[in-house]
Design an enzyme around this catalytic site. Structure first.
Site, PDB file in Angstrom:
ATOM      1  N   HIS A  90      61.532   8.004 -79.290  1.00  0.00           N
ATOM      2  CA  HIS A  90      60.451   8.611 -80.050  1.00  0.00           C
ATOM      3  C   HIS A  90      60.927   9.176 -81.387  1.00  0.00           C
ATOM      4  CE1 HIS A  90      56.479   9.675 -81.069  1.00  0.00           C
ATOM      5  NE2 HIS A  90      57.029  10.739 -81.606  1.00  0.00           N
ATOM      6  N   LYS A  94      49.693  15.964 -93.569  1.00  0.00           N
ATOM      7  CA  LYS A  94      50.310  15.141 -94.604  1.00  0.00           C
ATOM      8  C   LYS A  94      49.293  14.201 -95.229  1.00  0.00           C
ATOM      9  CE  LYS A  94      54.441  14.193 -94.659  1.00  0.00           C
ATOM     10  NZ  LYS A  94      55.842  14.587 -94.790  1.00  0.00           N
ATOM     11  N   HIS A 149      62.825 -10.168 -81.954  1.00  0.00           N
ATOM     12  CA  HIS A 149      61.938  -9.762 -83.041  1.00  0.00           C
ATOM     13  C   HIS A 149      61.943  -8.237 -83.178  1.00  0.00           C
ATOM     14  CE1 HIS A 149      58.386  -9.052 -85.458  1.00  0.00           C
ATOM     15  NE2 HIS A 149      57.839  -8.368 -84.465  1.00  0.00           N
ATOM     16  N   TYR A 209      60.006   8.192 -85.756  1.00  0.00           N
ATOM     17  CA  TYR A 209      59.878   9.074 -86.924  1.00  0.00           C
ATOM     18  C   TYR A 209      60.986   8.839 -87.927  1.00  0.00           C
ATOM     19  CZ  TYR A 209      55.737  10.975 -85.079  1.00  0.00           C
ATOM     20  OH  TYR A 209      54.453  11.055 -84.629  1.00  0.00           O
ATOM     21  N   SER A 232      54.943   9.814-101.030  1.00  0.00           N
ATOM     22  CA  SER A 232      54.847  11.130-101.672  1.00  0.00           C
ATOM     23  C   SER A 232      55.389  11.097-103.100  1.00  0.00           C
ATOM     24  CB  SER A 232      55.612  12.183-100.867  1.00  0.00           C
ATOM     25  OG  SER A 232      55.104  12.256 -99.563  1.00  0.00           O
ATOM     26  N   GLU A 247      63.208   8.031 -83.008  1.00  0.00           N
ATOM     27  CA  GLU A 247      63.431   6.803 -83.775  1.00  0.00           C
ATOM     28  C   GLU A 247      62.181   6.368 -84.543  1.00  0.00           C
ATOM     29  OE1 GLU A 247      65.870   4.871 -84.581  1.00  0.00           O
ATOM     30  OE2 GLU A 247      64.786   3.071 -85.242  1.00  0.00           O
ATOM     31  N   THR A 307      50.900  15.726 -88.827  1.00  0.00           N
ATOM     32  CA  THR A 307      50.708  14.396 -89.394  1.00  0.00           C
ATOM     33  C   THR A 307      49.411  14.351 -90.195  1.00  0.00           C
ATOM     34  OG1 THR A 307      51.789  13.569 -87.406  1.00  0.00           O
ATOM     35  CG2 THR A 307      50.774  11.937 -88.838  1.00  0.00           C
ATOM     36  N   TRP A 358      62.565  -5.036 -76.550  1.00  0.00           N
ATOM     37  CA  TRP A 358      63.402  -4.219 -77.440  1.00  0.00           C
ATOM     38  C   TRP A 358      63.661  -2.849 -76.817  1.00  0.00           C
ATOM     39  CZ3 TRP A 358      62.865   0.354 -80.414  1.00  0.00           C
ATOM     40  CH2 TRP A 358      61.618   0.981 -80.318  1.00  0.00           C
ATOM     41  N   SER A 415      77.101   2.577 -87.689  1.00  0.00           N
ATOM     42  CA  SER A 415      76.688   2.410 -89.077  1.00  0.00           C
ATOM     43  C   SER A 415      75.635   3.446 -89.468  1.00  0.00           C
ATOM     44  CB  SER A 415      76.158   0.989 -89.279  1.00  0.00           C
ATOM     45  OG  SER A 415      75.343   0.920 -90.410  1.00  0.00           O
ATOM     46  N   HIS A 444      55.670  10.488 -73.412  1.00  0.00           N
ATOM     47  CA  HIS A 444      54.332   9.887 -73.557  1.00  0.00           C
ATOM     48  C   HIS A 444      54.422   8.361 -73.512  1.00  0.00           C
ATOM     49  CE1 HIS A 444      54.826  10.169 -78.220  1.00  0.00           C
ATOM     50  NE2 HIS A 444      55.278   9.019 -77.799  1.00  0.00           N
ATOM     51  N   HIS A 445      55.621   7.819 -73.537  1.00  0.00           N
ATOM     52  CA  HIS A 445      55.780   6.384 -73.339  1.00  0.00           C
ATOM     53  C   HIS A 445      55.866   6.038 -71.858  1.00  0.00           C
ATOM     54  CE1 HIS A 445      56.529   5.476 -77.609  1.00  0.00           C
ATOM     55  NE2 HIS A 445      57.041   6.692 -77.628  1.00  0.00           N
TER      56      HIS A 445
HETATM   57  C1  HEM Z   1      49.982  10.575 -84.672  1.00  0.00           C
HETATM   58  C2  HEM Z   1      51.168  10.184 -84.382  1.00  0.00           C
HETATM   59  C3  HEM Z   1      51.507   9.310 -83.184  1.00  0.00           C
HETATM   60  C4  HEM Z   1      51.138   9.466 -81.879  1.00  0.00           C
HETATM   61  C5  HEM Z   1      50.277  10.579 -81.299  1.00  0.00           C
HETATM   62  C6  HEM Z   1      51.722   8.368 -81.149  1.00  0.00           C
HETATM   63  C7  HEM Z   1      51.581   8.172 -79.798  1.00  0.00           C
HETATM   64  C8  HEM Z   1      52.100   7.101 -79.105  1.00  0.00           C
HETATM   65  C9  HEM Z   1      52.028   6.916 -77.696  1.00  0.00           C
HETATM   66  C10 HEM Z   1      51.363   7.875 -76.725  1.00  0.00           C
HETATM   67  C11 HEM Z   1      52.638   5.753 -77.382  1.00  0.00           C
HETATM   68  C12 HEM Z   1      52.854   5.156 -75.998  1.00  0.00           C
HETATM   69  C13 HEM Z   1      51.783   4.213 -75.694  1.00  0.00           C
HETATM   70  C14 HEM Z   1      52.062   3.462 -74.444  1.00  0.00           C
HETATM   71  O1  HEM Z   1      53.105   2.777 -74.343  1.00  0.00           O
HETATM   72  O2  HEM Z   1      51.221   3.542 -73.537  1.00  0.00           O
HETATM   73  C15 HEM Z   1      53.113   5.182 -78.598  1.00  0.00           C
HETATM   74  C16 HEM Z   1      53.784   3.980 -78.691  1.00  0.00           C
HETATM   75  C17 HEM Z   1      54.485   3.575 -79.796  1.00  0.00           C
HETATM   76  N1  HEM Z   1      54.450   4.186 -81.029  1.00  0.00           N
HETATM   77 FE1  HEM Z   1      53.350   5.825 -81.532  1.00  0.00          FE
HETATM   78  N2  HEM Z   1      52.426   7.577 -81.994  1.00  0.00           N
HETATM   79  C18 HEM Z   1      52.327   8.125 -83.248  1.00  0.00           C
HETATM   80  C19 HEM Z   1      52.927   7.643 -84.379  1.00  0.00           C
HETATM   81  C20 HEM Z   1      53.829   6.599 -84.397  1.00  0.00           C
HETATM   82  C21 HEM Z   1      54.660   6.251 -85.527  1.00  0.00           C
HETATM   83  C22 HEM Z   1      54.684   6.993 -86.830  1.00  0.00           C
HETATM   84  C23 HEM Z   1      55.389   5.175 -85.169  1.00  0.00           C
HETATM   85  C24 HEM Z   1      56.418   4.359 -85.930  1.00  0.00           C
HETATM   86  C25 HEM Z   1      56.588   4.307 -87.170  1.00  0.00           C
HETATM   87  C26 HEM Z   1      55.036   4.837 -83.826  1.00  0.00           C
HETATM   88  C27 HEM Z   1      55.586   3.788 -83.133  1.00  0.00           C
HETATM   89  C28 HEM Z   1      55.334   3.513 -81.833  1.00  0.00           C
HETATM   90  C29 HEM Z   1      55.943   2.432 -81.105  1.00  0.00           C
HETATM   91  C30 HEM Z   1      56.997   1.462 -81.633  1.00  0.00           C
HETATM   92  C31 HEM Z   1      55.391   2.449 -79.833  1.00  0.00           C
HETATM   93  C32 HEM Z   1      55.609   1.454 -78.709  1.00  0.00           C
HETATM   94  C33 HEM Z   1      56.923   1.439 -78.115  1.00  0.00           C
HETATM   95  C34 HEM Z   1      57.056   0.328 -77.097  1.00  0.00           C
HETATM   96  O3  HEM Z   1      56.604   0.510 -75.966  1.00  0.00           O
HETATM   97  O4  HEM Z   1      57.590  -0.748 -77.428  1.00  0.00           O
HETATM   98  N3  HEM Z   1      54.078   5.724 -83.388  1.00  0.00           N
HETATM   99  N4  HEM Z   1      52.775   6.023 -79.651  1.00  0.00           N
HETATM  100 CU   LIG Z   2      56.459   7.991 -79.100  1.00  0.00          CU
END
Ligand code: HEM
Ligand SMILES: [Cu+2]
Ligand SMILES: [Cu+2]
Lengths: 519, 385
Positions: free
Chosen positions: A246, A324, A69, A250, A261, A248, A321, A134, A162, A295-296
């Site tokens: 990360h 915006k 998925h 964005y 926009s 990715e 962010t 994933w 690609s 941060h992950h």
């Molecule tokens: C204000 C902006 C953002 C901040 C501060 C932020 C912060 C974080 C942090 C700290 C995590 C890790 C959490 C953890 O696993 O304990 C996380 C996970 C994640 N974030 Fe964000 N994020 C932001 C925006 C976004 C955006 C724009 C996307 C995608 C379009 C996104 C997609 C993800 C994904 C996919 C994960 C999980 C990845 C995984 O473990 O499978 N985040 N984010």
């Molecule tokens: Cu991240």
């Protein structure tokens, strides 16, 4: 129009086409197919989680479903959809006759269908498909992986090629093919966000390729990059993965920012507020996205200095962010707003994405992340950013531009119905996931304690609603193409200002063969 | 106009207010836990600090949200085309843009201070009064109490939830999937340090009430600590995807008063001493079979079936290994079968239990070998003699 100028007939039109509109169309249909495929995996996941206990699938298969998925949605649905939009719209928006590298364009699309066929076929292989999430953390994805992992690695390489070809094409097009007078600071915001995204892609896809290549070596050639037993380090995998991962996220969200926009000013009948600061904010987000990856990984046991650095950098990314979001809201302020379907999706995107940004800010706080990490709270966060942030923007984009693509108008009532069902289904699915996450439910589990039962059932019902609403979307699109009311104006939307609204609807096979003059 | 705006504002706020009430009470109905919506502050000082941080950031988000969404929804209603046909034309304002860049930055600065303080505290693992080595296995936890003067005490902690409950043929208990055969016991009000590692793939040891989550990584040892301030039983789960049974390796922590802890430890040590003694003992076939049956039920039946009929693992009834040379049988059980789900039990079971379970497999489910193993045989086999 002679045969030379129109599209070829039959299958070869699609197989050999170098036309940016044809290729854009194929990308969009392909990604929609992947969206439905990835969506049906999600339905299986939510059906299993409808109630505690194992009912429908076994844990082995459940893990394959969560993995596939994620992979299909990120690499098959969202990314190609935005490339499809880029193909269709960038030449139209900058007044170029086509993409800069049309043959490569054909190739970067046609890599995808066989790649995803291969990836999907791993589900039928001995030992099953990828089952390691994933994010495919080693050593679960190396030493302990099913044999199909080799095909998975090959598929990731192919997707990467690609994407890289696609982005090189986009960069080349934007840099070289803008109409006279279209300076960088006059480009539509969608073009800007894609330019920056393309640079991100070129920078990080090779890193992903490196990660899977090291996996391949570990699995087949006896190296130990990620195996402690041989002197390697499983944590290294995570660093490399998130150095890609990360940026990715964005890559996924920046083109979505671009879409809203465009849509918000059009339906507010007012120019985008703070164009310059939008460009700077997008660039600084792109830059910062390279220095926040760990941060992950707050719980892997980094030294405290690293932990603090990544926490501060991550919090910092909230500033551009937020800017915006303020700009979009201010664009609406004192505008003259109408709420057609694209605008509804765009407003919902801003609203719900911001909710996801808030939970992102909470996740950025490292000590608190010790509780949030790998719980459903994270699942809620990234679906607010990726589904509401990216998919809602894509829905908005399709409704916004489909009259230009097809020369037909979609059915507004059906569009609005699609919107409201999606909106309700989405929130019903993902809002309760914040609660179960905070209450202690880990992610990626096929079964759970009774205390999580009620919210999970809600979540599943929401997911079925959201899933069903996408069929309505499909129906609306098909009906538009077959029975839609023809649009005659070049400028379909009263508030449209960008160049695509100067060419006839539907956009002819070749546009801007002589470049327009931009003042 | 004013009245309408107020009505709208109230409307826009109502979900937020509802949410706030959810978060502040943490629970909805008397069913309590079933509707738990918020993080637990837990039973540690650090847990409370984390909870406070979490709420703090949450409120900052709520206030920002009210402001931003307020303007947004106000615009949607007040500046609709039918009400406001002539759009304004402004499209920048440097001053405003600078302000809304600086203000969020300052708010973040305010958050950074307590977050940093708490993080430093979490990282201070010095001066612990008890060290426990936690090892993640597919799919169970091993706890080893490090005893500087004397033998370490160690044991595995397995899920005990009945397979029938998981398969929905029996009613699920309230600790469904959160119950184990042997809880990890720690004394209250003592600083306990956890040394976390893994044996195979990544796992993560997470107990929300202790506010501890640490990745268990093969080849590396991570440190974490806790100081529980209340006695009781606290439950958690593995938080890092670790394969098929990732959802089925819970953690149960039993926080007790110190005397009770000491008594428990003494009992454990006595049991360990007993095993040591048993090592030298000569068992009869019946004794071994009786003991082996228990080991089999708790450690092997999940894969090999209660009657040796097989499942994830091959059938033991009539198995060429269980009815073949003893050495091959020992090899499989002690070292596992690499590349399959069959784990290496050499480090997971003691010599007595290994001898017993192997003997049991050779003399049950219709296997009738009549031979047996003594603990010392296993000891020698492990040493390669
Ligand atoms: C204000 C902006 C953002 C901040 C501060 C932020 C912060 C974080 C942090 C700290 C995590 C890790 C959490 C953890 O696993 O304990 C996380 C996970 C994640 N974030 Fe964000 N994020 C932001 C925006 C976004 C955006 C724009 C996307 C995608 C379009 C996104 C997609 C993800 C994904 C996919 C994960 C999980 C990845 C995984 O473990 O499978 N985040 N984010
Ligand atoms: Cu991240
Ligand atoms: Cu696990």
């Amino acid at each position: 129009m002679g045969a030379h100028h129109g599209p070829a007939k039959g299958l070869t039109r699609w197989l050999f086409t170098t036309n940016h509109k044809d290729i854009g169309t194929m990308y969009l249909w392909f990604s929609f197919a992947m969206f439905l495929l990835g969506g049906s995996f999600a339905m299986i996941i939510r059906a299993e989680l409808f109630q505690p206990g194992l009912q429908i699938v076994q844990p082995e298969f459940f893990n394959q479903m969560t993995t596939m998925h994620g992979l299909v949605m990120v690499f098959g649905a969202i990314m190609p959809a935005f490339v499809g939009l880029a193909n269709w719209m960038i030449p139209l928006m900058i007044g170029a006759p086509d993409m800069a590298l049309p043959r490569m364009n054909n190739w970067s699309f046609w890599i995808l269908p066989p790649t995803f066929l291969l990836l999907a076929s791993t589900l039928l292989m001995d030992g099953g498909g990828p089952n390691f999430g994933w994010t495919f953390y080693a050593p679960l994805s190396t030493t302990y992986a099913p044999p199909s992992v080799t095909f998975f690695i090959f598929a990731v390489h192919a997707m990467g090629i690609s994407s890289i070809m696609g982005s090189i094409n986009i960069i080349a097009t934007i840099v070289n093919m803008r109409a006279p007078g279209m300076t960088y600071m006059k480009m539509p915001m969608f073009v800007w966000t894609w330019l920056i995204t393309a640079f991100l892609l070129v920078a990080v896809m090779p890193v992903l390729a490196g990660a899977v290549t090291m996996m391949l070596m570990d699995i087949h050639f006896g190296t130990s990059f990620f195996s402690a037993a041989g002197g390697g380090d499983p944590v290294l995998f995570q660093h490399v993965f998130w150095f890609f991962g990360h940026p990715e996220v964005y890559i996924i969200i920046l083109p979505a920012f671009g879409v809203v926009s465009e849509v918000i000013p059009t339906f507010s009948r007012k120019p985008l507020f703070g164009y310059d600061s939008m460009v700077y904010a997008t660039s600084s987000i792109a830059f910062l996205s390279f220095i926040v990856w760990a941060h992950h990984m707050y719980t892997v046991g980094m030294p405290i200095a690293g932990e603090l650095f990544f926490m501060y950098a991550t919090m910092l990314i909230a500033v551009p962010t937020a800017a915006k979001v303020f700009n979009w809201v201010t664009t609406m302020f004192k505008g003259s707003i109408t709420l057609e379907t694209p605008m509804l999706f765009a407003i919902a995107k801003v609203f719900l994405f911001t909710v996801g940004g808030f939970s992102g800010l909470m996740l950025a706080i490292a000590p608190a992340d010790f509780q949030y990490h790998d719980s459903y709270f994270v699942v809620a966060h990234f679906h607010y950013t990726m589904v509401a942030g990216a998919i809602f923007a894509l829905s908005s984009a399709v409704y916004y531009w489909i009259p230009k693509w097809t020369g037909k108008m979609y059915n507004e009532t059906m569009g609005k119905t699609h919107f409201w069902i999606s909106f309700i289904g989405f929130n019903l699915t993902f809002f309760p996931q914040h609660f179960v996450g905070l209450a202690g439910m880990p992610r990626r589990i096929p079964d759970y304690n009774l205390m999580f039962a009620d919210f999970n059932m809600m979540s599943s019902i929401g997911a079925f609603i959201y899933g069903a609403s996408q069929l309505l979307f499909l129906f609306n699109i098909v009906r538009t193409i077959t029975h839609g009311k023809p649009v005659t104006d070049a400028k379909v939307w009263e508030g449209g200002t960008t160049l695509e609204w100067t060419v006839p609807s539907p956009a002819p096979y070749h546009t801007f063969t002589t470049p327009p003059e931009v003042k | 106009m004013y009245l309408q705006a107020r009505r709208l504002l109230k409307l826009a706020l109502s979900p937020v207010l509802m949410l706030l009430s959810l978060f502040s009470t943490g629970a909805w109905a008397e069913e309590g836990a079933r509707w738990q919506t918020n993080m637990t502050p837990g039973i540690t000082e650090v847990g409370h600090q984390i909870y406070d941080l979490h709420m703090w950031v949450f409120y900052v988000c709520v206030v920002t949200g009210i402001l931003v969404f307020g303007v947004m929804f106000y615009s949607v209603f007040a500046y609709r085309k039918d009400r406001h046909p002539e759009p304004a034309t402004f499209h920048e304002n440097t001053k405003v843009e600078i302000v809304w860049t600086i203000v969020p930055f300052l708010i973040l600065l305010v958050m950074v201070v307590p977050a940093t303080k708490t993080l430093i505290e979490i990282y201070d693992t010095d001066d612990s009064e008890l060290d426990i080595l936690i090892t993640g296995y597919q799919w169970k936890w091993k706890y080893e109490y490090i005893n500087p003067n004397g033998d370490n005490v160690s044991f595995f902690s397995n899920l005990t939830t009945d397979a029938a409950e998981i398969a929905n043929t029996e009613e699920k208990g309230s600790n469904y999937l959160l119950e184990v055969d042997e809880a990890v016991v720690i004394p209250v009000n003592k600083k306990v340090r956890f040394l976390v590692t893994a044996n195979d793939v990544l796992h993560a040891w997470w107990v929300p009430a202790l506010a501890v989550k640490r990745d268990a990584i093969p080849g590396f040892i991570n440190e974490a600590w806790t100081k529980a301030t209340e006695t009781g039983v606290y439950r958690g789960q593995c938080a890092e995807l670790c394969g098929r049974n990732h959802g089925f390796m819970p953690i149960v922590v039993n926080v007790v008063e110190e005397p009770e802890y000491n008594a428990w430890l003494a009992e454990k040590q006595a049991a360990a001493a007993e095993i040591k003694e048993l090592m030298a003992k000569d068992f009869s076939l019946d004794e071994l079979v009786a003991r082996g049956k228990n080991v089999y039920t708790s450690g092997c039946a999940a894969c090999h079936g209660a009657n040796g009929e097989g499942g994830v693992g091959k059938a033991i009834a009539g198995s060429p290994i269980a009815t073949g040379p003893m050495k091959d049988h020992m090899e499989v059980v002690v070292h596992g079968v690499p590349g399959t789900a069959m784990p290496a039990f050499g480090s997971q079971l003691n010599e007595v239990d290994l001898a017993a379970v192997i003997t049991y497999q050779r003399n049950s489910f219709g296997n009738n070998m009549g031979d047996m193993l003594q603990p010392v045989d296993i000891y020698k086999f492990k040493k390669g003699q």
